[in-house]
Design an enzyme around this catalytic site. Structure first.
Site: not given
Length: 257
Positions: A144, A157
């Site tokens: 990501s 995350y």
């Protein structure tokens, strides 16, 4: 590299979100696709969609838990017995949980690392020896743009995604020239059940089908990194170049934190 000839493609995290959309797009192009996840119900729903839409490819299901090393090895062996060694493995299984500083939790960080980072490693450990022996194959690791730099509430995350980026870069150095094509996929905000957990306005939000289109286009090319949407990804890349003083000031102005 993704080829026009029909290939065997294995996608983890294929029951929802980006994995699901990409699996259906591959099946529409006539490839043999196998999707994996922990639960059979969403996987079966993807398979049913292929039949309902009359797509030219096939889509099988193989349920297993990426956080379990033995389960990952067993799933790969099952896949090889059923279909053979896959030509392309897309590792998109992931999880997301916002973690503001007031809720700092080792357990939250560990849980995300188990899925987002070690889940990839468990499958790589099973797949890499077979691909190296054969001397060809494509590995696509989904990370990501959140892994580029530390972002508010994303310590758990973003940390797991940064680890995946580092892993992909390290492996790509060693696999260069071996016939194994390793790719890094860095999406921005994509509308999925995971991003639905965010309580803020997500800039440049795109649909899973748009993400699938970008991934397939990238896999047909030769670049190491596939990042999208382009404008937002470029902004995030530029932010990596800012000195900390400017970066922290910018984040404070944009988020109010």
């Amino acid at each position: 590299m993704l080829k026009d000839s029909k290939q065997l493609i294995w996608i983890t995290g294929g029951g929802t979100g980006i994995g699901r959309a990409t699996a259906l797009a591959f099946a529409a192009q006539g490839h043999r696709v196998v999707v994996s996840g922990r639960r059979e119900e969403p996987l079966q729903a993807v398979s049913d969609s292929v039949r309902e839409q009359g797509l030219s490819g096939s889509l099988g299901i193989l349920a297993f838990d990426v956080t379990d090393t033995a389960d990952a090895q067993g799933a790969f062996e099952t896949l090889c017995r059923r279909e053979g060694v896959p030509d392309l493995v897309m590792l998109s299984a992931g999880n997301h949980q916002p973690m503001p500083v007031s809720e700092l939790s080792v357990d939250s960080c560990r849980a995300l690392m188990e899925v987002n980072y070690f889940g990839i490693l468990n499958v790589l450990e099973a797949v890499l020896p077979a691909m190296r022996e054969r001397g060809q194959g494509t590995l696509a690791l989904v990370s990501s743009v959140a892994g580029y730099r530390g972002l508010p509430t994303a310590g758990a995350y973003g940390g797991s995604k940064a680890a995946v980026i580092n892993l992909a870069e390290s492996l790509a150095c060693e696999l260069n020239g071996t016939g194994i094509d390793l790719r890094l996929i860095n999406p921005g905000f994509v509308r999925t059940p995971l991003t639905d957990r965010n309580d803020f306005e997500m800039p440049c939000l795109i649909e899973p089908e748009e993400a699938a289109e970008a991934i397939i286009k990238g896999l047909r090319g030769r670049g190491f990194e596939i990042c999208f949407p382009t404008g937002f990804a470029m902004i995030m890349k530029l932010m990596r170049l800012l000195p900390y003083r400017l970066y922290f000031s910018l984040i404070k102005r944009k988020t109010g934190l």
